[in-house]
Write a protein that holds these residues in place. Structure first.
Motif, PDB file in Angstrom:
ATOM      1  N   GLY A  78      39.589  51.604  32.857  1.00  0.00           N
ATOM      2  CA  GLY A  78      38.535  50.719  33.358  1.00  0.00           C
ATOM      3  C   GLY A  78      39.033  49.501  34.104  1.00  0.00           C
ATOM      4  O   GLY A  78      38.298  48.520  34.255  1.00  0.00           O
ATOM      5  N   LYS A  79      40.258  49.542  34.613  1.00  0.00           N
ATOM      6  CA  LYS A  79      40.809  48.379  35.306  1.00  0.00           C
ATOM      7  C   LYS A  79      40.005  48.033  36.562  1.00  0.00           C
ATOM      8  O   LYS A  79      39.667  46.872  36.806  1.00  0.00           O
ATOM      9  CB  LYS A  79      42.279  48.634  35.669  1.00  0.00           C
ATOM     10  CG  LYS A  79      43.183  48.855  34.466  1.00  0.00           C
ATOM     11  CD  LYS A  79      44.636  49.004  34.860  1.00  0.00           C
ATOM     12  CE  LYS A  79      44.894  50.204  35.752  1.00  0.00           C
ATOM     13  NZ  LYS A  79      44.556  51.478  35.089  1.00  0.00           N
ATOM     14  N   SER A  80      39.685  49.041  37.368  1.00  0.00           N
ATOM     15  CA  SER A  80      38.951  48.776  38.605  1.00  0.00           C
ATOM     16  C   SER A  80      37.518  48.337  38.331  1.00  0.00           C
ATOM     17  O   SER A  80      36.950  47.533  39.079  1.00  0.00           O
ATOM     18  CB  SER A  80      38.953  50.035  39.491  1.00  0.00           C
ATOM     19  OG  SER A  80      40.259  50.343  39.923  1.00  0.00           O
ATOM     20  N   THR A  81      36.940  48.852  37.258  1.00  0.00           N
ATOM     21  CA  THR A  81      35.592  48.411  36.884  1.00  0.00           C
ATOM     22  C   THR A  81      35.607  46.937  36.508  1.00  0.00           C
ATOM     23  O   THR A  81      34.713  46.168  36.885  1.00  0.00           O
ATOM     24  CB  THR A  81      35.059  49.251  35.721  1.00  0.00           C
ATOM     25  OG1 THR A  81      35.092  50.636  36.077  1.00  0.00           O
ATOM     26  CG2 THR A  81      33.618  48.863  35.378  1.00  0.00           C
ATOM     27  N   LEU A  82      36.630  46.516  35.769  1.00  0.00           N
ATOM     28  CA  LEU A  82      36.769  45.099  35.430  1.00  0.00           C
ATOM     29  C   LEU A  82      37.007  44.267  36.685  1.00  0.00           C
ATOM     30  O   LEU A  82      36.424  43.179  36.839  1.00  0.00           O
ATOM     31  CB  LEU A  82      37.921  44.913  34.444  1.00  0.00           C
ATOM     32  CG  LEU A  82      38.275  43.462  34.087  1.00  0.00           C
ATOM     33  CD1 LEU A  82      37.078  42.742  33.479  1.00  0.00           C
ATOM     34  CD2 LEU A  82      39.472  43.416  33.140  1.00  0.00           C
ATOM     35  N   PHE A  83      37.845  44.758  37.582  1.00  0.00           N
ATOM     36  CA  PHE A  83      38.096  44.060  38.843  1.00  0.00           C
ATOM     37  C   PHE A  83      36.784  43.827  39.599  1.00  0.00           C
ATOM     38  O   PHE A  83      36.488  42.714  40.038  1.00  0.00           O
ATOM     39  CB  PHE A  83      39.072  44.878  39.691  1.00  0.00           C
ATOM     40  CG  PHE A  83      39.331  44.316  41.062  1.00  0.00           C
ATOM     41  CD1 PHE A  83      40.323  43.370  41.248  1.00  0.00           C
ATOM     42  CD2 PHE A  83      38.594  44.734  42.157  1.00  0.00           C
ATOM     43  CE1 PHE A  83      40.571  42.846  42.519  1.00  0.00           C
ATOM     44  CE2 PHE A  83      38.829  44.224  43.416  1.00  0.00           C
ATOM     45  CZ  PHE A  83      39.820  43.278  43.606  1.00  0.00           C
ATOM     46  N   ASN A  84      35.996  44.881  39.750  1.00  0.00           N
ATOM     47  CA  ASN A  84      34.720  44.750  40.445  1.00  0.00           C
ATOM     48  C   ASN A  84      33.787  43.773  39.744  1.00  0.00           C
ATOM     49  O   ASN A  84      33.047  43.016  40.377  1.00  0.00           O
ATOM     50  CB  ASN A  84      34.034  46.118  40.553  1.00  0.00           C
ATOM     51  CG  ASN A  84      34.705  47.033  41.556  1.00  0.00           C
ATOM     52  OD1 ASN A  84      35.437  46.573  42.429  1.00  0.00           O
ATOM     53  ND2 ASN A  84      34.472  48.331  41.439  1.00  0.00           N
TER      54      ASN A  84
END
Length: 454
Positions: free
Chosen positions: A15-21
């Motif tokens: 979920g790294k990119s979800t957190l980034f977004n």
């Protein structure tokens, strides 16, 4: 002055990119269930409750040969962490700690960059065991989080703040003191008024506001949907929430009333402190205990207020009767605040709001692990745990996993055989000795998963 840098690191598909977004407020990074979507570092300007920083999304950390594509991706991730002021290490709470997570943790422990562990995908019960497992990473208390739903942002703010707030040479920046909504002393107090129909909820709020803001009358059930009203009490902001009266489910047949009851439940979820308003002319009834139990089950701070006190018959006997019935019917929480008010005359309103701010502070309080375990050692010395079947239960240590409501994790061996009475003994002691009187306290028992533990 350049913005501080925060790097997100973790194995693929946590979920790294979800957190980034979530932090940049835009869908800049591609998100998919297929692991390995992110390859290069992606950067963006992020804002979190007033904190401004540069956020870096990294590729999934894989243990591969440096010459391969995954190996080169890993090198990019390592460089990003090396350049960062702080790193966010994500694990998947639903999957638990995996061997690759342990490898990443070992590398991060050797890094000079501070690390904040985050147990992502922690919404619901499916992530509870993974949150506990994250303690084994040796990087401090993990933050339960949901990048998909935005849960845990306040806890993330509190963890990032020491690393990201900077001072000018002349002193702190003017906005150094950032107030969190509902989480700092000057933040709005989210106060919901609940109770049976015709207990006087709307009348009480009108009296607080000094105007007929809400419709009132002798008919029960005038209020159908929850109404939030902003109010200032002695220069302190309060968000008052009026709710529909709650009847016993068996008596609720109308669809609209069912929707109103559901709306009231959402208001309880939204609130920090809930005031259960009783009718002094009717005393404490079974439905009141059911409502109180519902509020405590949701982990909200609860205050009992007896309305229409100006027309109560035999007030001392009534008060003692309500107190006794609460202690018997809500044994899981001793010492709930009980106050008397009159919506008609305004009697007791200041005391009610003062008590609400005080109990919110208790509900939001965190006890250091050192102080907690000094208390814990004395508690088990005064009353050692039993030894069922002649085999000793060894309780190792206690830690506070979260606040709002205060939740603790008790680690030890054979804790599955610890009697419920001993667990209540510890919870009652925490309330009595550490300043959580009248607040719902949760305690989870956990045996160590370390194969070298005994």
């Amino acid at each position: 002055m350049p913005l501080p840098i925060v790097a997100i690191v973790g194995r693929p598909n946590v979920g790294k990119s979800t957190l980034f977004n979530r932090l940049v407020g835009k869908r800049l990074a591609l998100v998919d269930d297929m692991p390995g979507v992110t390859r290069d570092r992606r950067e963006g300007d992020a804002t979190l409750l007033g904190l401004e920083f540069r956020i870096v999304d990294t590729a999934g950390f894989e243990d591969e040969d440096p010459d391969t594509l995954p190996g080169r991706m890993r090198a990019q991730s390592e460089a990003a962490v090396g350049d960062a002021d702080v790193a966010l290490f994500l694990i998947d709470a639903r999957a638990g700690v995996m061997p690759l997570d342990q490898s990443i943790a070992r590398w991060l422990r050797q890094s000079d960059t501070p690390v904040i562990p985050i147990a992502n995908k922690a919404e619901g019960k499916a992530g509870e065991s993974g949150i506990i497992d994250a303690y084994s990473l040796g990087l401090g208390d993990p933050i339960p989080f949901s990048a998909e739903h935005g849960e845990g942002l306040v806890d993330l703010f509190e963890a990032l703040r020491p690393y990201l707030e900077r001072e000018d040479e002349d002193g702190p920046e003017e906005d150094d003191e950032i107030l969190l909504e509902g989480d700092e002393p000057d933040g709005p107090l989210k106060l919901a008024i609940v109770g049976r129909p015709n207990a006087g909820k709307s009348t009480l709020i009108n009296r607080m506001l000094g105007e007929d803001r809400l419709i009132t009358g002798p008919e029960a059930g005038i209020t159908r949907d929850s109404i939030a009203v902003e109010w200032m009490w002695k220069d302190r902001p309060v968000r008052l929430i009026d709710t529909a009266g709650l009847r016993r489910k068996a008596k609720v047949e109308d669809k609209l009333e069912k929707l109103s009851a559901a709306d009231t439940q959402r208001s309880i979820d939204f609130a920090e402190v809930v005031v259960l308003l009783l009718d002094a002319t009717r005393g404490l009834e079974a439905q009141d205990l059911r409502i109180a139990g519902q509020v405590l089950e949701e982990g909200r701070a609860l205050i009992i207020a007896i309305n229409k006190w100006d027309v109560a018959e035999n007030p001392p006997s009534l008060f003692q009767g309500v107190r006794g019935a609460l202690d018997e019917g809500l044994a899981q929480v001793k010492g709930l605040p009980v106050l008397t008010v009159s919506a008609e005359t305004g009697r007791g309103i200041d005391q009610l709001i003062e008590a609400s701010f005080k109990i919110r502070d208790e509900w939001s309080k965190r006890i250091s692990t050192g102080q907690l375990n000094r208390w814990f050692e004395k508690a088990i010395e005064a009353n050692p745990p039993p030894a069922p079947g002649g085999k000793r239960i060894k309780l190792r240590y206690l830690t506070q996993a979260r606040t709002r409501p205060p939740s603790f994790i008790l680690f030890g061996t054979r804790v599955d055989q610890l009697p419920e009475s001993y667990r209540r003994y510890l919870i009652n002691g925490i309330r009595r000795d550490l300043g959580f009187a009248g607040v719902p306290v949760r305690m989870t028992l956990r045996a160590p998963k370390n194969p070298f533990g005994t």
